[in-house]
Design a protein around this motif. Structure first.
Motif, short mmCIF file in Angstrom:
data_model
loop_
_atom_site.label_atom_id
_atom_site.label_comp_id
_atom_site.label_asym_id
_atom_site.label_seq_id
_atom_site.Cartn_x
_atom_site.Cartn_y
_atom_site.Cartn_z
N GLN A 189 38.08 27.62 26.21
CA GLN A 189 38.09 26.28 25.62
C GLN A 189 37.83 25.22 26.69
N ALA A 190 38.43 25.41 27.88
CA ALA A 190 38.21 24.47 28.98
C ALA A 190 36.74 24.49 29.41
N ALA A 191 36.16 25.68 29.48
CA ALA A 191 34.76 25.81 29.87
C ALA A 191 33.85 25.10 28.86
N GLN A 192 34.19 25.23 27.58
CA GLN A 192 33.38 24.59 26.54
C GLN A 192 33.45 23.06 26.66
N LEU A 193 34.65 22.55 26.92
CA LEU A 193 34.81 21.11 27.09
C LEU A 193 34.03 20.61 28.31
N TYR A 194 34.07 21.40 29.38
CA TYR A 194 33.34 21.01 30.59
C TYR A 194 31.84 20.98 30.33
N GLN A 195 31.36 21.97 29.60
CA GLN A 195 29.94 22.00 29.26
C GLN A 195 29.56 20.79 28.41
N GLN A 196 30.43 20.43 27.48
CA GLN A 196 30.17 19.27 26.64
C GLN A 196 30.16 17.99 27.48
N LEU B 146 40.29 17.24 29.45
CA LEU B 146 40.45 18.39 30.34
C LEU B 146 41.65 18.20 31.27
N MET B 147 41.78 17.01 31.82
CA MET B 147 42.88 16.75 32.74
C MET B 147 44.23 16.72 32.03
N THR B 148 44.22 16.35 30.75
CA THR B 148 45.47 16.28 29.99
C THR B 148 45.90 17.65 29.47
N ASP B 149 44.95 18.37 28.87
CA ASP B 149 45.29 19.62 28.17
C ASP B 149 45.01 20.87 28.99
N TYR B 150 44.18 20.76 30.02
CA TYR B 150 43.78 21.94 30.79
C TYR B 150 43.85 21.65 32.29
N ALA B 151 44.89 20.95 32.69
CA ALA B 151 44.98 20.44 34.07
C ALA B 151 44.93 21.54 35.12
N LYS B 152 45.42 22.74 34.78
CA LYS B 152 45.46 23.84 35.75
C LYS B 152 44.17 24.65 35.76
N SER B 153 43.25 24.32 34.90
CA SER B 153 41.99 25.06 34.85
C SER B 153 41.04 24.54 35.92
N PRO B 154 40.29 25.44 36.55
CA PRO B 154 39.29 24.96 37.52
C PRO B 154 38.23 24.08 36.88
N PHE B 155 38.02 24.22 35.57
CA PHE B 155 37.01 23.38 34.90
C PHE B 155 37.45 21.92 34.88
N ALA B 156 38.75 21.68 34.86
CA ALA B 156 39.24 20.30 34.95
C ALA B 156 38.90 19.72 36.31
N VAL B 157 39.06 20.53 37.35
CA VAL B 157 38.72 20.09 38.71
C VAL B 157 37.22 19.83 38.82
N PHE B 158 36.41 20.73 38.24
CA PHE B 158 34.96 20.54 38.26
C PHE B 158 34.58 19.22 37.58
N ALA B 159 35.20 18.96 36.44
CA ALA B 159 34.86 17.75 35.68
C ALA B 159 35.22 16.49 36.46
N VAL B 160 36.39 16.48 37.07
CA VAL B 160 36.80 15.31 37.84
C VAL B 160 35.91 15.14 39.08
N SER B 161 35.51 16.25 39.68
CA SER B 161 34.60 16.18 40.82
C SER B 161 33.25 15.60 40.41
N ASP B 162 32.78 15.99 39.22
CA ASP B 162 31.54 15.43 38.70
C ASP B 162 31.68 13.93 38.48
N ARG B 163 32.84 13.55 37.96
CA ARG B 163 33.09 12.11 37.75
C ARG B 163 33.05 11.38 39.09
N ALA B 164 33.65 11.96 40.11
CA ALA B 164 33.66 11.33 41.43
C ALA B 164 32.25 11.20 41.98
N ARG B 165 31.42 12.23 41.76
CA ARG B 165 30.04 12.16 42.24
C ARG B 165 29.29 11.01 41.58
N GLN B 166 29.50 10.83 40.28
CA GLN B 166 28.87 9.72 39.58
C GLN B 166 29.39 8.39 40.09
#
Length: 216
Positions: free
Chosen positions: A53-60, A80-100
């Motif tokens: 589910q976390a991977a799907q949200l990250y892809q979206q 992702l950060m709220t519901d899947y905070a311990k998932s690496p996909f949450a970290v990936f998503a936040v890192s993508d946000r930081a890059r932007q």
């Protein structure tokens, strides 16, 4: 009754007696064991579904960003950060946000995003990569001292080539040319012969050599 037959009979009686006395505990033990096995499998299945589910949200979130929908991407990242905070996909998503945010020249926001990613990164390698990105943003903000401090938190052998090159950049920023040269040389030693960044790294070493001659 022959001795052999008696032994078999006695053994049978002993087994039956032992079962009568201990059979219930065996059944209970087996039942608990089965519950434990199936409980573990259920937990593993839950974890797998959770990650899926976390991977799907990250892809979206990636699709939303690529489609020019940053608000939707932000909402998905927040989820992702709220519901899947311990998932690496949450970290990936936040890192993508930081890059932007870096691309948008919002360096303070990028540092905040990456600090959040670092605090949620469970895997040591992922945490080290996040720390490397934090140091990059700190250096881009002109804070070489903070970048060095962040790099010091990284394990010595993680991303050594990139980390040492960045350390050299921070040292150059601080006017510590001799230390920067050592860091660049360490980075060069850590890189493979076909690493694409060797050319740029050699240019930095050459620039230091020229600057040293001019300052002599």
């Amino acid at each position: 009754m022959a001795f052999e037959e008696y032994d078999k009979y006695e053994q049978s009686e002993l087994v039956q007696k032992w079962l009568r006395e201990n059979g219930l505990s065996i059944i209970v033990g087996v039942a608990i064991g089965l519950v434990g096995i199936f409980g573990w499998q259920k937990w593993r299945n839950h974890q797998a579904n959770h990650e899926a589910q976390a991977a799907q949200l990250y892809q979206q979130a990636q699709i939303a960003m690529a489609s020019g929908k940053p608000d939707m991407a932000a909402q998905l990242t927040d989820k992702l950060m709220t519901d899947y905070a311990k998932s690496p996909f949450a970290v990936f998503a936040v890192s993508d946000r930081a890059r932007q945010q870096v691309q948008d020249k919002q360096l303070d926001k990028a540092e905040t995003s990456l600090a959040s990613a670092e605090s949620h990164a469970a895997a040591p390698e992922l945490k080290a990569l996040t720390q490397l990105r934090i140091a990059q943003v700190e250096l881009a903000s002109g804070n070489g001292t903070a970048a060095l401090s962040t790099l010091d938190r990284m394990p010595a052998n993680d991303f050594q080539g990139l980390a040492q090159e960045l350390r050299g950049d921070a040292l150059v920023k601080l006017g510590r040319s001799a230390d920067a040269r050592k860091a660049y040389q360490t980075a060069m030693s850590a890189l493979s012969e076909d690493a694409p960044q060797r050319g740029a790294l050699q240019m930095k070493l050459d620039d230091l050599a020229v600057a040293g001659k001019q300052g002599a």
